[in-house]
Structure formats: structure tokens, C-alpha cells
Design a protein around this motif. Structure first.
Motif, PDB file in Angstrom:
ATOM      1  N   GLY A   1       0.797  -1.219   0.000  1.00  0.00           N
ATOM      2  CA  GLY A   1       0.000   0.000   0.000  1.00  0.00           C
ATOM      3  C   GLY A   1       0.831   1.272   0.000  1.00  0.00           C
ATOM      4  O   GLY A   1       0.287   2.368  -0.111  1.00  0.00           O
ATOM      5  N   LYS A   2       2.135   1.137   0.098  1.00  0.00           N
ATOM      6  CA  LYS A   2       3.019   2.308   0.109  1.00  0.00           C
ATOM      7  C   LYS A   2       3.469   2.649  -1.302  1.00  0.00           C
ATOM      8  O   LYS A   2       3.255   1.893  -2.244  1.00  0.00           O
ATOM      9  N   THR A   3       4.123   3.804  -1.433  1.00  0.00           N
ATOM     10  CA  THR A   3       4.722   4.189  -2.706  1.00  0.00           C
ATOM     11  C   THR A   3       6.225   3.949  -2.645  1.00  0.00           C
ATOM     12  O   THR A   3       6.810   3.857  -1.558  1.00  0.00           O
ATOM     13  N   VAL A   4       6.829   3.852  -3.809  1.00  0.00           N
ATOM     14  CA  VAL A   4       8.259   3.552  -3.915  1.00  0.00           C
ATOM     15  C   VAL A   4       9.094   4.535  -3.116  1.00  0.00           C
ATOM     16  O   VAL A   4      10.026   4.148  -2.408  1.00  0.00           O
ATOM     17  N   ASN A   5       8.755   5.830  -3.183  1.00  0.00           N
ATOM     18  CA  ASN A   5       9.580   6.819  -2.471  1.00  0.00           C
ATOM     19  C   ASN A   5       9.501   6.691  -0.948  1.00  0.00           C
ATOM     20  O   ASN A   5      10.311   7.271  -0.234  1.00  0.00           O
ATOM     21  N   GLN A   6       8.579   5.904  -0.442  1.00  0.00           N
ATOM     22  CA  GLN A   6       8.493   5.671   1.002  1.00  0.00           C
ATOM     23  C   GLN A   6       9.437   4.570   1.473  1.00  0.00           C
ATOM     24  O   GLN A   6       9.730   4.486   2.657  1.00  0.00           O
ATOM     25  N   VAL A   7       9.911   3.742   0.567  1.00  0.00           N
ATOM     26  CA  VAL A   7      10.752   2.614   0.984  1.00  0.00           C
ATOM     27  C   VAL A   7      12.101   2.553   0.269  1.00  0.00           C
ATOM     28  O   VAL A   7      12.954   1.751   0.633  1.00  0.00           O
ATOM     29  N   MET A   8      12.328   3.398  -0.720  1.00  0.00           N
ATOM     30  CA  MET A   8      13.576   3.352  -1.488  1.00  0.00           C
ATOM     31  C   MET A   8      14.760   3.841  -0.661  1.00  0.00           C
ATOM     32  O   MET A   8      14.591   4.527   0.340  1.00  0.00           O
ATOM     33  N   SER A   9      15.939   3.485  -1.095  1.00  0.00           N
ATOM     34  CA  SER A   9      17.169   4.038  -0.524  1.00  0.00           C
ATOM     35  C   SER A   9      17.461   5.343  -1.245  1.00  0.00           C
ATOM     36  O   SER A   9      17.492   5.387  -2.472  1.00  0.00           O
TER      37      SER A   9
END
Length: 155
Positions: free
Chosen positions: A95-103
């Protein structure tokens, strides 16, 4: 033998937009490219709307963020009961977006850098991949496994 980043970089690599859902990243990594040396890509270069590099999302990032955040504060996961919770954690992650979990704050290389400079940077920082940039835009990726393969496969 003189080898530069441009000589070893992979020019066909997968990207994903920073606002894309994590579920899209999961699928792209599951179905990632198989490189010339037979290794499968397990990361994506994250770009903004102008195709500028803003981060990298890897299998590690996804698994790291699958865990509840309270585990980052000194609590050991083996002290807890996890039965029936895994599906919930996967759903929350997707449910998150990529920019919430990316390095973020990704270090790169230029295509004109000598391979030893790139290798030194990767080894010291324990990087498995390094984007090759032209300005802010990714034009290739160097994988540590490709360096190893290039240097030691010629007998």
C-alpha cells in the motif's frame, strides 16, 4: 588492461517512478531482467518525472520495510509472536509508494571513471550495484558480480 565504467556498465536496466506503488516494484523485481552473466536483477533505479535518479529500490529495501518499524528500535523479532500477521505486513507494504521505501542519497559513478575507482567505492561502502550517471540521469548500472565476472572469467 584499462577498463572504465562505460566498458562494464549494463545499459539495459529497469527503472520505476518514485510515485509508483510498491506493488509495481515487487512485480518488476520478481520478473527482473536476467543479465548476460546469468544473474537476475534485484533492484530498480528510481526516477522522477524528469528521469533524474532519486533513489534505488532493492529486494533488501522491500524486505526491510516489510518488518514493523518498532523492530528498528532495539526490539528483537524472536521475542514476539508472528502467527497470522505476515499477510497484513505484506498488504501494508504494498500500500506504500516507492519513495516511502527506497534508498535515497545514492552514490553513483561517471562513465569515464576507471574500474578500480568504481570498485574501491563499491567495496568500501559494501554496495552491490552502482548507477552510472550523466548529470542526474542514470545511463547504466555496474554490478559487483559483473566486475567479478569480467575480471576473473578470462583464463
Amino acid at each position: 588492461m584499462t577498463i572504465y565504467a562505460r566498458d562494464i556498465m549494463v545499459k539495459k536496466f529497469d527503472t520505476i517512478y518514485e510515485e509508483a506503488p510498491v506493488e509495481e516494484a515487487v512485480e518488476k523485481i520478481l520478473n527482473g531482467r536476467v543479465r548476460e552473466n546469468g544473474h537476475k536483477t534485484v533492484s530498480l533505479m528510481v526516477v522522477d518525472g524528469y528521469h533524474k535518479l532519486v533513489g534505488v529500490i532493492s529486494m533488501f529495501d522491500l524486505l526491510y520495510h516489510l518488518r514493523p518499524t518498532f523492530l528498528n528500535f532495539g526490539i528483537d523479532g524472536d521475542e514476539l509472536t508472528w502467527h497470522g500477521q505476515l499477510k497484513k505486513f505484506i498488504g501494508e507494504l504494498k500500500g506504500k509508494t516507492v519513495n516511502q521505501v527506497m534508498s535515497e542519497h545514492v552514490v553513483g559513478a561517471s562513465e569515464d571513471e576507471h574500474l578500480m575507482v568504481v570498485l574501491d567505492r563499491m567495496v568500501k561502502r559494501k554496495y552491490r550495484r552502482l548507477p552510472v550517471l550523466e548529470g542526474d540521469k542514470p545511463i547504466g548500472v555496474i554490478y559487483i558480480s559483473d566486475i567479478y565476472h569480467k575480471l576473473f572469467s578470462h583464463r
